[in-house]
Write a protein that holds these residues in place. Structure first.
Motif, PDB file in Angstrom:
ATOM      1  N   HIS A  93       0.844  -1.192   0.000  1.00  0.00           N
ATOM      2  CA  HIS A  93       0.000   0.000   0.000  1.00  0.00           C
ATOM      3  C   HIS A  93       0.881   1.244   0.000  1.00  0.00           C
ATOM      4  CE1 HIS A  93      -3.377  -2.669   0.847  1.00  0.00           C
ATOM      5  NE2 HIS A  93      -2.687  -3.167   1.874  1.00  0.00           N
ATOM      6  N   GLY A  94       0.277   2.336  -0.397  1.00  0.00           N
ATOM      7  CA  GLY A  94       1.007   3.590  -0.414  1.00  0.00           C
ATOM      8  C   GLY A  94       1.497   3.943  -1.800  1.00  0.00           C
ATOM      9  N   ARG A  95       1.902   5.171  -1.965  1.00  0.00           N
ATOM     10  CA  ARG A  95       2.393   5.622  -3.250  1.00  0.00           C
ATOM     11  C   ARG A  95       3.876   5.309  -3.402  1.00  0.00           C
ATOM     12  NH1 ARG A  95      -0.321  11.697  -3.731  1.00  0.00           N
ATOM     13  NH2 ARG A  95      -2.525  11.001  -3.637  1.00  0.00           N
ATOM     14  N   GLY A  96       4.244   5.014  -4.643  1.00  0.00           N
ATOM     15  CA  GLY A  96       5.638   4.726  -4.921  1.00  0.00           C
ATOM     16  C   GLY A  96       6.042   3.331  -4.466  1.00  0.00           C
ATOM     17  N   GLU A  97       7.263   2.996  -4.776  1.00  0.00           N
ATOM     18  CA  GLU A  97       7.796   1.679  -4.416  1.00  0.00           C
ATOM     19  C   GLU A  97       8.706   1.837  -3.202  1.00  0.00           C
ATOM     20  OE1 GLU A  97       9.733   0.007  -7.786  1.00  0.00           O
ATOM     21  OE2 GLU A  97       7.872  -0.517  -8.815  1.00  0.00           O
ATOM     22  N   ARG A  98       8.271   1.279  -2.116  1.00  0.00           N
ATOM     23  CA  ARG A  98       9.066   1.308  -0.893  1.00  0.00           C
ATOM     24  C   ARG A  98       9.382  -0.110  -0.451  1.00  0.00           C
ATOM     25  NH1 ARG A  98       6.247   5.906   3.003  1.00  0.00           N
ATOM     26  NH2 ARG A  98       6.522   7.686   1.559  1.00  0.00           N
ATOM     27  N   VAL A  99      10.599  -0.292  -0.040  1.00  0.00           N
ATOM     28  CA  VAL A  99      11.032  -1.616   0.409  1.00  0.00           C
ATOM     29  C   VAL A  99      10.613  -1.809   1.856  1.00  0.00           C
ATOM     30  CG1 VAL A  99      12.994  -3.132   0.841  1.00  0.00           C
ATOM     31  CG2 VAL A  99      12.981  -1.641  -1.176  1.00  0.00           C
ATOM     32  N   ARG A 100       9.847  -2.853   2.070  1.00  0.00           N
ATOM     33  CA  ARG A 100       9.382  -3.156   3.424  1.00  0.00           C
ATOM     34  C   ARG A 100      10.452  -3.907   4.203  1.00  0.00           C
ATOM     35  NH1 ARG A 100       4.048  -6.863   4.840  1.00  0.00           N
ATOM     36  NH2 ARG A 100       4.224  -6.742   7.117  1.00  0.00           N
ATOM     37  N   THR A 101      11.039  -4.909   3.570  1.00  0.00           N
ATOM     38  CA  THR A 101      12.088  -5.715   4.205  1.00  0.00           C
ATOM     39  C   THR A 101      12.867  -6.444   3.127  1.00  0.00           C
ATOM     40  OG1 THR A 101      12.542  -7.391   5.908  1.00  0.00           O
ATOM     41  CG2 THR A 101      10.660  -7.785   4.470  1.00  0.00           C
ATOM     42  N   TYR A 102      13.999  -6.996   3.507  1.00  0.00           N
ATOM     43  CA  TYR A 102      14.838  -7.776   2.603  1.00  0.00           C
ATOM     44  C   TYR A 102      14.883  -9.224   3.085  1.00  0.00           C
ATOM     45  CZ  TYR A 102      16.533  -3.425   0.537  1.00  0.00           C
ATOM     46  OH  TYR A 102      16.611  -2.213  -0.100  1.00  0.00           O
ATOM     47  N   HIS A 103      14.774 -10.153   2.141  1.00  0.00           N
ATOM     48  CA  HIS A 103      14.850 -11.583   2.443  1.00  0.00           C
ATOM     49  C   HIS A 103      16.102 -12.163   1.779  1.00  0.00           C
ATOM     50  CE1 HIS A 103      10.735 -11.836   4.087  1.00  0.00           C
ATOM     51  NE2 HIS A 103      10.427 -10.928   3.159  1.00  0.00           N
ATOM     52  N   GLY A 104      16.885 -12.858   2.546  1.00  0.00           N
ATOM     53  CA  GLY A 104      18.091 -13.488   2.010  1.00  0.00           C
ATOM     54  C   GLY A 104      18.065 -14.988   2.235  1.00  0.00           C
ATOM     55  N   GLY A 105      18.736 -15.718   1.365  1.00  0.00           N
ATOM     56  CA  GLY A 105      18.781 -17.175   1.509  1.00  0.00           C
ATOM     57  C   GLY A 105      20.006 -17.770   0.851  1.00  0.00           C
TER      58      GLY A 105
END
Length: 239
Positions: A93-105
């Motif tokens: 949700h919200g305007r623009g592209e915002r990173v919520r979190t990063y997932h690594g593996g």
């Protein structure tokens, strides 16, 4: 009139003649043997709001897994690192592209030949944070003597079957004309490995205080199959 040289150049017929009848048989062998190796799939994960923090966390956890597996020494025949990924998760949700979190593996594969260490290693890996363990998958080595023994048994069965046919006609085998693996001239078939059960045995070393007990893992028996086609000539029977 056909010359002798021309007659020699003609290919042999794929069937027998009254003077040299042919017998075509199939020999098979099926064996059930104990596995020689066990594979574990280990997936190490990390996540965080900051890319660098997620990467540092993943690096630390990956090093912990590698150190733990290597601590079992000669019990581990192979240790390989496969896929690595760092993926951003965007807000919904919200305007623009915002990173919520990063997932690594990171994907790691361990291959063990000493099953006495397997139960404890599996438990210790599963006890680590954000670490997934899949397996074990039981298998034989590519150069396992079980394959050679099965092929020899298949050949012996083909010879025995041909002798029985010849004996039924009151005659004997004369010569081997052809011996071939089933599908030798076609594409090699591949079969998926079946997931196995594991068996047990505590590793010969002191357990850490508060550590989970080792899993009781029972090796899955391996099925080995070999088949050949064989053609023989036999002495002319009296019918």
């Amino acid at each position: 009139m056909t010359s002798p040289a021309a007659a020699e150049d003609q290919p042999a017929v794929p069937y027998g003649t009254p003077d040299a009848p042919r017998i075509a048989v199939r020999g098979e062998a099926r064996r059930e043997v104990d596995p020689e190796i066990a594979r574990l799939g280990i997936t190490v994960s990390a996540r965080g709001r900051d890319r660098r923090a997620a990467l540092d966390d993943l690096t630390r956890r990956n090093a912990t897994v590698l150190e733990l597996v290597k601590s079992y020494g000669d019990a581990v025949e192979r240790l390989e690192t496969g896929a690595f990924s760092i993926t951003p998760e965007l807000t919904k949700h919200g305007r623009g592209e915002r990173v919520r979190t990063y997932h690594g593996g990171v994907r790691v594969t361990a291959e063990l030949s000493d099953f006495t260490a397997l139960g404890e290693l599996t438990t210790r890996l599963a006890d680590l944070d954000l670490t997934r363990v899949d397996g074990p998958w039981w298998a034989l080595r590519r150069d396992s003597p079980a394959y050679r023994d099965a092929r020899r048994q298949a050949v012996r069965e083909a010879v025995q079957r041909a002798r029985e046919y010849a004996d039924a006609l009151g005659t004997t085998l004369a010569a081997l004309v052809e011996l071939a693996d089933i599908g030798a001239e076609g594409p090699e078939a591949s079969f998926p490995r079946a997931p196995g059960r594991a068996r047990a045995a505590a590793f010969a070393g002191p357990a850490e205080p508060g550590a989970a007990p080792p899993l009781d893992l029972e090796p899955q028996r391996q099925h080995v199959f070999a088949a050949v086609n064989a053609r023989f000539t036999m002495a002319p029977p009296r019918l």
